[in-house]
Design a protein around this motif. Structure first.
Motif, PDB file in Angstrom:
ATOM      1  N   LEU A  63       0.817  -1.212   0.000  1.00 21.46           N
ATOM      2  CA  LEU A  63       0.000   0.000   0.000  1.00 21.46           C
ATOM      3  C   LEU A  63       0.855   1.269   0.000  1.00 21.46           C
ATOM      4  N   ILE A  64       1.881   1.313   0.839  1.00 23.71           N
ATOM      5  CA  ILE A  64       2.700   2.530   0.912  1.00 23.71           C
ATOM      6  C   ILE A  64       3.480   2.727  -0.379  1.00 23.71           C
ATOM      7  N   THR A  65       4.013   1.649  -0.936  1.00 25.92           N
ATOM      8  CA  THR A  65       4.738   1.767  -2.203  1.00 25.92           C
ATOM      9  C   THR A  65       3.841   2.322  -3.298  1.00 25.92           C
ATOM     10  N   CYS A  66       2.632   1.777  -3.399  1.00 30.06           N
ATOM     11  CA  CYS A  66       1.704   2.232  -4.440  1.00 30.06           C
ATOM     12  C   CYS A  66       1.277   3.677  -4.215  1.00 30.06           C
ATOM     13  N   ASN A  67       1.007   4.032  -2.968  1.00 25.68           N
ATOM     14  CA  ASN A  67       0.589   5.404  -2.681  1.00 25.68           C
ATOM     15  C   ASN A  67       1.715   6.397  -2.946  1.00 25.68           C
ATOM     16  N   ILE A  68       2.941   6.014  -2.593  1.00 25.43           N
ATOM     17  CA  ILE A  68       4.085   6.868  -2.901  1.00 25.43           C
ATOM     18  C   ILE A  68       4.214   7.047  -4.409  1.00 25.43           C
ATOM     19  N   GLY A  69       4.029   5.951  -5.159  1.00 22.94           N
ATOM     20  CA  GLY A  69       4.115   6.025  -6.610  1.00 22.94           C
ATOM     21  C   GLY A  69       3.074   6.960  -7.213  1.00 22.94           C
ATOM     22  N   GLU A  70       1.854   6.900  -6.707  1.00 29.73           N
ATOM     23  CA  GLU A  70       0.789   7.775  -7.216  1.00 29.73           C
ATOM     24  C   GLU A  70       1.099   9.239  -6.928  1.00 29.73           C
ATOM     25  N   VAL A  71       1.549   9.506  -5.712  1.00 29.21           N
ATOM     26  CA  VAL A  71       1.874  10.888  -5.340  1.00 29.21           C
ATOM     27  C   VAL A  71       3.041  11.412  -6.173  1.00 29.21           C
ATOM     28  N   ILE A  72       4.081  10.603  -6.331  1.00 33.53           N
ATOM     29  CA  ILE A  72       5.243  11.029  -7.103  1.00 33.53           C
ATOM     30  C   ILE A  72       4.869  11.262  -8.563  1.00 33.53           C
ATOM     31  N   VAL A  74       1.919  12.188  -9.906  1.00 33.06           N
ATOM     32  CA  VAL A  74       1.190  13.449 -10.037  1.00 33.06           C
ATOM     33  C   VAL A  74       2.118  14.636  -9.788  1.00 33.06           C
ATOM     34  N   PHE A  75       3.022  14.482  -8.810  1.00 35.03           N
ATOM     35  CA  PHE A  75       3.937  15.576  -8.477  1.00 35.03           C
ATOM     36  C   PHE A  75       4.890  15.864  -9.643  1.00 35.03           C
ATOM     37  N   ILE A  76       5.459  14.804 -10.250  1.00 30.59           N
ATOM     38  CA  ILE A  76       6.383  14.997 -11.368  1.00 30.59           C
ATOM     39  C   ILE A  76       5.673  15.649 -12.549  1.00 30.59           C
ATOM     40  N   ALA A  77       4.471  15.164 -12.872  1.00 28.79           N
ATOM     41  CA  ALA A  77       3.720  15.736 -13.993  1.00 28.79           C
ATOM     42  C   ALA A  77       3.415  17.210 -13.756  1.00 28.79           C
ATOM     43  N   THR A  78       3.053  17.548 -12.528  1.00 34.12           N
ATOM     44  CA  THR A  78       2.767  18.947 -12.196  1.00 34.12           C
ATOM     45  C   THR A  78       4.033  19.787 -12.232  1.00 34.12           C
ATOM     46  N   LEU A  79       5.122  19.239 -11.699  1.00 32.82           N
ATOM     47  CA  LEU A  79       6.393  19.967 -11.660  1.00 32.82           C
ATOM     48  C   LEU A  79       6.910  20.259 -13.061  1.00 32.82           C
ATOM     49  N   GLY A 140       8.388   3.011  -5.167  1.00 36.57           N
ATOM     50  CA  GLY A 140       7.368   4.004  -5.477  1.00 36.57           C
ATOM     51  C   GLY A 140       7.854   5.041  -6.469  1.00 36.57           C
ATOM     52  N   LEU A 141       9.140   5.388  -6.395  1.00 36.63           N
ATOM     53  CA  LEU A 141       9.708   6.348  -7.339  1.00 36.63           C
ATOM     54  C   LEU A 141       9.603   5.830  -8.764  1.00 36.63           C
ATOM     55  N   TYR A 142       9.887   4.538  -8.945  1.00 35.99           N
ATOM     56  CA  TYR A 142       9.780   3.995 -10.303  1.00 35.99           C
ATOM     57  C   TYR A 142       8.324   3.988 -10.776  1.00 35.99           C
ATOM     58  N   ILE A 143       7.404   3.676  -9.886  1.00 36.20           N
ATOM     59  CA  ILE A 143       5.988   3.673 -10.280  1.00 36.20           C
ATOM     60  C   ILE A 143       5.590   5.046 -10.810  1.00 36.20           C
ATOM     61  N   GLY A 144       6.000   6.096 -10.104  1.00 34.37           N
ATOM     62  CA  GLY A 144       5.677   7.444 -10.560  1.00 34.37           C
ATOM     63  C   GLY A 144       6.347   7.781 -11.873  1.00 34.37           C
ATOM     64  N   ILE A 145       7.626   7.422 -12.010  1.00 36.11           N
ATOM     65  CA  ILE A 145       8.364   7.721 -13.245  1.00 36.11           C
ATOM     66  C   ILE A 145       7.763   6.978 -14.428  1.00 36.11           C
ATOM     67  N   ALA A 146       7.407   5.705 -14.239  1.00 35.42           N
ATOM     68  CA  ALA A 146       6.839   4.913 -15.334  1.00 35.42           C
ATOM     69  C   ALA A 146       5.486   5.469 -15.778  1.00 35.42           C
TER      70      ALA A 146
END
Length: 310
Positions: A63-72, A74-79, A140-146
Motif C-alpha cells: 500500500l505505501i509503495t503504491c501510494n508513494i508512486g501515485e503521489v510522485i 502526479v507531483f512529477i507531472a505537475t512539476l 514508489g519512485l519507479y511507479i511514478g516515473i513509469a
C-alpha cells in the motif's frame, strides 16, 4: 506446574505453565499457558505470530509503495508542467478497486521458507523502519516515473517535443493533440494499474524471491489481482464506462508499451529484496551457531515427557 514454581515463573522472561497438569497458581503467574501441555505448541504459536507479522509488512509494503508512486507521478507531472496526468476519478478508481483486493489478499500469504531460522526481532523494533521506508520509496519512485514516462511518450511519439509539451498551455500551433487527453490518460492509468498488480504479486513474500515463493502459493492473491485487472479491462472496453471514465480502447501495440514500462518493477523489487534481506532479517548462518527453535523445543518436549512419566 506446581505452586512452588510461581516465583520462578514471575521472574522468568517468559513464564510457561502447563494447562492440564499445572496448578491455578502457576497459571496465574505464567505469561504463557500450554493448554495441551505440549512444548511443540510453542513452535506453532511462534510460527503463526511470525507469519502474521510478515503479512502485515507485506500489506504495508504494497500500500505505501503504491501510494508513494501515485503521489510522485502526479507531483512529477505537475512539476514538469505537463497536461493533466490522471483525473480525480482515475485516482479514486486506483485506490478503491486496484489497491483494496490485493492488499486484503496479502493477509493470507503462507509462511516464508526458513521463517523459523531467523533471529528473534527486538520487541522495540518498529514495523516501519527507516530501511523499509527507503525500500518502499525506491519502488514508489519507479511507479511514478513509469506512469509519467508512458504518458509523455504518447506525445513524443507524435512529433511533440518535450519543450512543446511543457508549454502546452501557451500552445498556438497544432494544439488539437491537447484537446482530448483520453488516449494518454488511458495509457497512464493502465500502466499504473499493471505495475501495482505486479507489485502485489511480488509481495507474496517480503524477503524471498518471487521465483522461489511464487504468487501461486496464495490463491487468494491471484484472485485479488485478477478481479481488479478484469475491472480495468471493463472500463477500457465497455463503451458506457469509457465515456464515464474518459478512456479509449487500447490495441496490441499499446499493451506492449504498458508491459515494457510495467515489468521493470519486478526486477526492481527483486533487487531490493536481495539488498535488504540480510540487514532486515538477520538470517542465521548455520544451525551449529544457534539451533533452531524446533530442535530446542523437541528436546524440552522429551524432557517433559520423561518427567511426566516418572
Amino acid at each position: 506446574d506446581g505452586v512452588n514454581d510461581a516465583p520462578a515463573l514471575q521472574q522468568a522472561d517468559i513464564g510457561v505453565a502447563m494447562g492440564i497438569s499445572g496448578t491455578d497458581v502457576a497459571k496465574e503467574a505464567a505469561d504463557m499457558v500450554l493448554v495441551d501441555d505440549n512444548f511443540s505448541t510453542i513452535v506453532d504459536a511462534v510460527e503463526e505470530g511470525r507469519c502474521i507479522y510478515a503479512n502485515m509488512q507485506a500489506f504495508i509494503n504494497f500500500l505505501i509503495t503504491c501510494n508513494i508512486g501515485e503521489v510522485i507521478g502526479v507531483f512529477i507531472a505537475t512539476l514538469l508542467g505537463l497536461p493533466q496526468l490522471l483525473t480525480p476519478l482515475h485516482l479514486l478508481w486506483v485506490n478503491l478497486v486496484t489497491d483494496g483486493p490485493p492488499a486484503t489478499a496479502l493477509g493470507f500469504n503462507p509462511p516464508d521458507p526458513g521463517l523459523m531460522n531467523r533471529k528473534p526481532r527486538s520487541s522495540s523494533e518498529e514495523i516501519m523502519t527507516s530501511e523499509n521506508l527507503l525500500r518502499y520509496s525506491i519502488a514508489g519512485l519507479y511507479i511514478g516515473i513509469a506512469t509519467v514516462g508512458i504518458y509523455a511518450s504518447y506525445f513524443l511519439d507524435r512529433g511533440v517535443s518535450f519543450q512543446e509539451l511543457q508549454s502546452w498551455s501557451t500552445c498556438t500551433d497544432s494544439c488539437s493533440i491537447y484537446a482530448d487527453l483520453a488516449a494518454p490518460q488511458t495509457l497512464a492509468l493502465s500502466t499504473l494499474v499493471m505495475i501495482e498488480l505486479l507489485k502485489a504479486l511480488c509481495s507474496v513474500s517480503i524477503d524471498s524471491s518471487i521465483f522461489s515463493v511464487g504468487p501461486q502459493k496464495n490463491p487468494w492473491l491471484l484472485l485479488g489481482v485478477s478481479i481488479p485487472f478484469a475491472f480495468n479491462l471493463a472500463i477500457i472496453y465497455t463503451p458506457e464506462l469509457q465515456n464515464s471514465f474518459g478512456l479509449v480502447p487500447l490495441d496490441g501495440g499499446d499493451w506492449l508499451k504498458v508491459l515494457v514500462w510495467s515489468l521493470p518493477i519486478v526486477f526492481i523489487d527483486e533487487a531490493l529484496k536481495y539488498v535488504f534481506k540480510k540487514r532486515t532479517n538477520g538470517v542465521l548462518k548455520s544451525s551449529h551457531q544457534a539451533p533452531s527453535i524446533r530442535r530446542k523445543t523437541s528436546l524440552f518436549g522429551r524432557l517433559f515427557t520423561n518427567h511426566s512419566g516418572k
